[in-house]
Design an enzyme around this catalytic site. Structure first.
Site, mmCIF file in Angstrom:
data_model
loop_
_atom_site.group_PDB
_atom_site.id
_atom_site.type_symbol
_atom_site.label_atom_id
_atom_site.label_comp_id
_atom_site.label_asym_id
_atom_site.label_seq_id
_atom_site.Cartn_x
_atom_site.Cartn_y
_atom_site.Cartn_z
ATOM 1 N N GLY A 1 0.864 -1.100 0.063
ATOM 2 C CA GLY A 1 0.216 0.073 -0.047
ATOM 3 C C GLY A 1 0.813 1.212 0.114
ATOM 4 N N SER A 2 0.584 2.057 0.676
ATOM 5 C CA SER A 2 1.099 3.548 0.455
ATOM 6 C C SER A 2 2.389 3.612 1.026
ATOM 7 C CB SER A 2 0.081 4.721 1.215
ATOM 8 O OG SER A 2 -1.115 4.763 0.777
ATOM 9 N N SER A 3 2.797 2.698 1.742
ATOM 10 C CA SER A 3 4.236 2.907 2.129
ATOM 11 C C SER A 3 5.201 2.740 1.028
ATOM 12 C CB SER A 3 4.700 2.036 3.220
ATOM 13 O OG SER A 3 4.026 0.632 3.087
#
Lengths: 574, 382
Positions: free
Chosen positions: A297-299
């Site tokens: 995801g966003s990481s």
């Protein structure tokens, strides 16, 4: 009245004739004995000697102890402690019932039990009396000099850190062979070389002498890990707390030295107690940080942005329109948690805008460039940590990408990575744009590494990630007092064969500190949190903060945010 | 003055036979050394120190030597006079052994009588008492020996009685020795060969029947015939003994370096001492021991012959009996240790550990020395 016998008496010769006969008979018998002795001692001697040797002389394997596993400061993580197993030769014991009471008292057996066991083994030459006891205890029993009782040296593997490092260190089986973790990965290095000795034994099995041809056992080498036990303990404790608090299924924390790529801590939950692992599910043994993959995801977003910056098509102040918080790519809708409006690149990261990130990717990056970028960051390849069962993750080749895949890849969907790969990728930002090999051993040979991003891009990314970890960004919970922290949250839906679960997530946080001169990289993931929130900011960032705070203090790394220090000190005093 | 000196010279007894004396001393001393060597390890395990058996053997040997010096001072005529009573006492002791609480059982055999501090083995003494009695018997019945009833049957009956008693213990070894000594003495004493052979053959037949009738003895015989086939069972002891001989080779492993004595070979300081000698001193040591017993036997027969020529038939028979007794015991023990005779609980005289055996053997040799001295004294006085 006359017979052959009588004749001698009459002549007066009898006695001497007969006695000479008897005497000769006896001397002949003695001579016969001498002949027999000659046969046994000279002619038949080789056979008899061989038989005797087979019985009394034995080649014994001498076990050395397995090498220690220690952390970078020499703290033991796995040690082999000598234990003795007391055994007896039942056939000898059975002949000496007088000593039974002394023996049973010494070994703590009940008389009835002992006699039953002895009777059951009466045709054997070996039975255990007590296994794996303190050698001093065994010595006390041996000191009783009970015929047929002996002890054998064995080693028991003991793990002082227990569950804290269990999934990393692994364990050995009953034969002292590594089964998992470092124990398996470095099994031959840790294994002792077996010694050999030719031992002459007495009839009770005790050694009398050791013959030539002896090879002493060589203990296994000591393995020095890059792990810092204090940080490991901290990481495990905080992770365990978070996993429990959020009722998550699992989680891992990796702490890397930003400059060397050494793994300072690698903690997984669930874990197990390696010292008494009896009724545990084997799934607990897994070193999830290297074996399990997740969609981050966003990481993962910062790596897309960095690539875009590297391409020169955008700068941190380039404005991106994210209104109205979602848009369509073909039949698929990409959305943010809210409508962030017109924001610059820094805030795309700080606010974690999927719309912003995907738009940047779609407008500025080619599929091939993105693919190459992921590969250069170490994704879809093993990190070569050397740990068993390491997964390399998965990324489909760029030719197959539809626009929607390219879009979602920019914010971390459609690629599976291990937590270890994520942590390693973050070292690129911490170490001036260079990706180095990671190592679980202390002081690995310095590798020049490979440049992934330019210094300028890295410096820009640091500022953006600092913003993301500030009260402005999603990573505000990662804030560390007195230090500048950079990092990015991630919250991703868990996928399985049926697609993405609507309400199951992986929360993650990757970051480093001090931001001005990064020393530590920490990556945290918490899987399937079911209570008290599910966002990376809620589940992973707090773990990051606690681990980072503690690790910076443990390593005496000077604060790079002294103003805060002074301000806080001032407010406290006033 | 001259008278006194003369009287002193006259009264001083003639020197004891040096050949016998040195042979005896060598056997006793070598026995002590070997008993210690063979028993030290076992002693440590059983008693906690190495000299348990050595000390017992030393005390036994000292007592035996003292007994010998006494026996040398007792005229043969005295033995002749008291021999029937000695034999009676021996038989009574043999009966007492069988009575529970009086007799001491070791390994299932009741062969010992407890005399407080020490245990004695009456069968050992009975052998010597039989020699003393039979010598007198042969002299008394000298002229009627050719008759079956007065010659051999009486003795055979006596042997039957002792035989049953010894079988009850059981002590087959002593039984065989007893019969062999008795028949040997009857033979040299001049019993008719036809009578002699009849009794001997029936004795052998009875022996075979006894062996077949008893599992215990049968096992031993089969273990003896095929030792390695039963190396873990009945043949165990013999196999271990043979290994000791094999390990010894020509010159042996050296004193103290036997391995078989380290709980491989049971009774290594008693019945199987010869095997340990073979292991530690090799064929050389074995031949040395055989030679010593050869000297004893030859010397005893020489002394007997001297007595006969002197007309002292009693002494002659006693010396012959002693020669047969000691020689036969040595031969049987050696034969057992080397696997040519079935296993018997017999000591190697003068060498093995065992109080009664040593005491009996020394007494027997004391008698020999006494008989020899009486010859020399007579020769001097003539």
């Amino acid at each position: 009245m006359t017979g052959p016998g009588h004749y001698f008496i009459v002549t007066g010769q009898t006695g001497f004739g007969r006695s000479a006969f008897v005497m000769t008979l006896m001397l002949l018998s003695l001579a016969l004995m001498a002949v027999r002795a000659f046969y046994l001692q000279v002619l038949d001697a080789p056979f008899l000697r061989h038989a005797a040797r087979r019985e009394a002389i034995e080649t014994v394997q001498q076990e050395g102890h397995r090498g220690m596993i220690v952390d970078r400061h020499g703290q033991p993580l796995a040690i082999s402690t000598p234990v003795d197993s007391l055994w007896a030769n039942p056939r000898i014991l059975l002949k000496e019932p007088a000593v039974w009471p002394r023996l049973t008292r010494a070994i703590g057996w009940r008389t009835a039990t002992f006699e039953k066991a002895l009777d059951a083994q009466r045709h054997e030459q070996f039975m255990y009396l007590r296994r794996e006891v303190d050698p001093r205890y065994a010595q006390r029993v041996l000191a009783l000099r009970i015929p047929g009782v002996a002890s054998q040296r064995e080693y028991r593997r003991y793990y002082p850190a227990g569950a804290v490092a269990a999934t990393l260190i692994g364990f050995t089986n009953i034969n002292d062979q590594g089964q998992d973790g470092v124990e398996l990965a470095y099994n031959s290095f840790l294994s002792p070389r077996r010694g050999r000795a030719i031992v002459v034994r007495d009839g009770l099995g005790g050694p009398i002498a050791v013959r030539r041809g002896r090879e002493p056992p060589r203990p296994g080498h000591t393995l020095v890990l890059s792990i810092d036990e204090r940080i490991q303990y901290l990481a495990y404790r905080e992770l365990l707390k978070a996993v429990r608090y959020h009722d998550a299924s699992s989680g891992s924390v990796i702490v890397l030295d930003a400059r060397t790529g050494e793994v300072l801590a690698l903690a997984n939950v669930p874990s197990f107690n390696p010292n008494t692992r009896s009724d545990l599910d084997s799934s607990y043994y897994r070193d999830r940080a290297v074996t399990d993959v997740l969609e981050p995801g966003s990481s993962l977003k910062p790596f897309t942005i960095a690539l875009a910056l590297q391409s020169g098509r955008i700068v941190p102040h380039t404005l991106i329109s994210t209104s109205p918080g979602s848009y369509w790519v073909g039949p698929d809708k990409i959305s943010d948690v809210g409508n962030f409006g017109l924001i610059d690149v820094s805030h795309v990261i700080a606010e974690s805008s999927n719309v912003g990130a995907s738009k940047i990717a779609l407008t500025t990056l080619t599929r091939r460039a993105m693919y190459r970028n992921f590969l250069r960051l170490g994704f879809a390849h093993s990190t070569h940590s050397g740990l068993p069962g390491e997964s390399s993750g998965f990324l489909s080749p760029p030719d197959t990408w539809e626009p929607i895949q390219k879009a979602t890849l920019s914010f971390g969907y459609g690629i599976s990575v291990t937590p270890m790969q994520m942590a390693r990728a973050y070292t690129v930002f911490a170490d001036g744009g260079i990706l180095r090999p990671i190592s679980i051993l202390k002081a690995p040979p310095q590798s020049p590494g490979r440049r992934v991003f330019s210094r300028t891009v890295v410096s820009e990314m640091r500022h953006m990630l600092e913003l993301a970890a500030s009260p402005v960004g999603t990573g505000a919970n990662a804030d560390v007092v007195n230090y500048r922290v950079a990092g990015k949250t991630g919250t991703a839906h868990i996928a399985d064969t049926k697609g993405y679960h609507r309400h199951r997530y992986v929360a993650s946080f990757g970051g480093f500190a001090p931001a001005s001169d990064p020393r530590l990289v920490v990556f945290v993931d918490v899987r399937d949190p079911r209570k008290h929130g599910y966002y990376g900011a809620q589940c992973a960032a707090p773990v990051f903060r606690k681990v980072m705070t503690g690790a910076l203090r443990i390593l005496n790394i000077p604060p790079d945010n002294p103003v805060t220090t002074m301000a806080r000190a001032h407010t406290r005093w006033s | 003055m001259a008278d006194t000196t003369n009287a002193a010279v006259m009264r001083r007894p003639p020197p004891l036979d040096p050949v016998l004396l040195y042979t005896l001393a060598t056997l006793l001393a070598f026995g002590l050394v070997m008993v210690y060597s063979a028993s030290a390890f076992v002693s440590v395990h059983q008693a906690g120190y190495s000299t348990y058996y050595l000390w017992h053997d030393a005390v036994n040997t000292a007592l035996s030597v003292i007994t010998l010096t006494v026996v040398v001072r007792i005229p043969t005529a005295v033995w002749r006079k008291i021999s029937p009573y000695l034999l009676m006492a021996g038989l009574v002791a043999l009966v007492m052994v069988l009575i529970p609480h009086l007799g001491v059982r070791v390994n299932g055999s009741a062969r010992w009588l407890s005399l407080g501090v020490i245990n004695i083995q009456p069968s050992e003494f009975l052998k010597l008492f039989l020699v003393l009695y039979l010598a007198g018997y042969l002299v008394r019945r000298k002229d009627r020996l050719s008759e079956f009833t007065h010659g051999i049957l009486t003795v055979a009956t006596l042997l039957m009685v002792t035989g049953v008693l010894l079988l009850l213990e059981p002590d087959m070894g002593s039984e065989v020795i007893l019969w062999a000594v008795a028949f040997g003495m009857l033979f040299v004493g001049g019993v008719r060969l036809s009578h002699f052979l009849a009794v001997v053959l029936s004795g052998v037949g009875a022996g075979v029947l006894l062996i077949l009738a008893s599992r215990y003895r049968e096992d031993r015989v089969i273990g003896f015939l095929h030792p390695f086939a039963r190396a873990k069972g009945d043949g165990y002891q013999l196999v271990q003994s043979l290994m000791a001989f094999g390990r010894g080779g020509w010159f042996g492993r050296g004193l103290g370096l036997s391995i078989q004595k380290l709980y491989y070979l049971p009774a290594s300081h008693t019945d199987f001492l010869f095997a340990i000698i073979a292991e530690e001193f090799g064929l050389v040591g074995v031949l040395f021991v055989i030679m010593l017993f050869g000297i004893l036997v030859v010397r005893a027969f020489q002394i007997a012959e001297a007595a006969r020529q002197d007309g002292d038939l009693y002494s002659c028979y006693v010396a012959q009996g002693v020669a047969i007794l000691i020689g036969l015991e040595a031969i049987i023990n050696m034969g057992v240790d080397m696997g040519v005779l079935p296993t018997k609980g017999l000591a190697l005289p003068l060498l093995s550990y065992g109080g009664s055996s040593t005491l009996m053997s020394c007494t027997a040799l004391g008698l020999l020395l006494r008989i020899d001295r009486e010859r020399k004294a007579q020769g001097a006085s003539r």
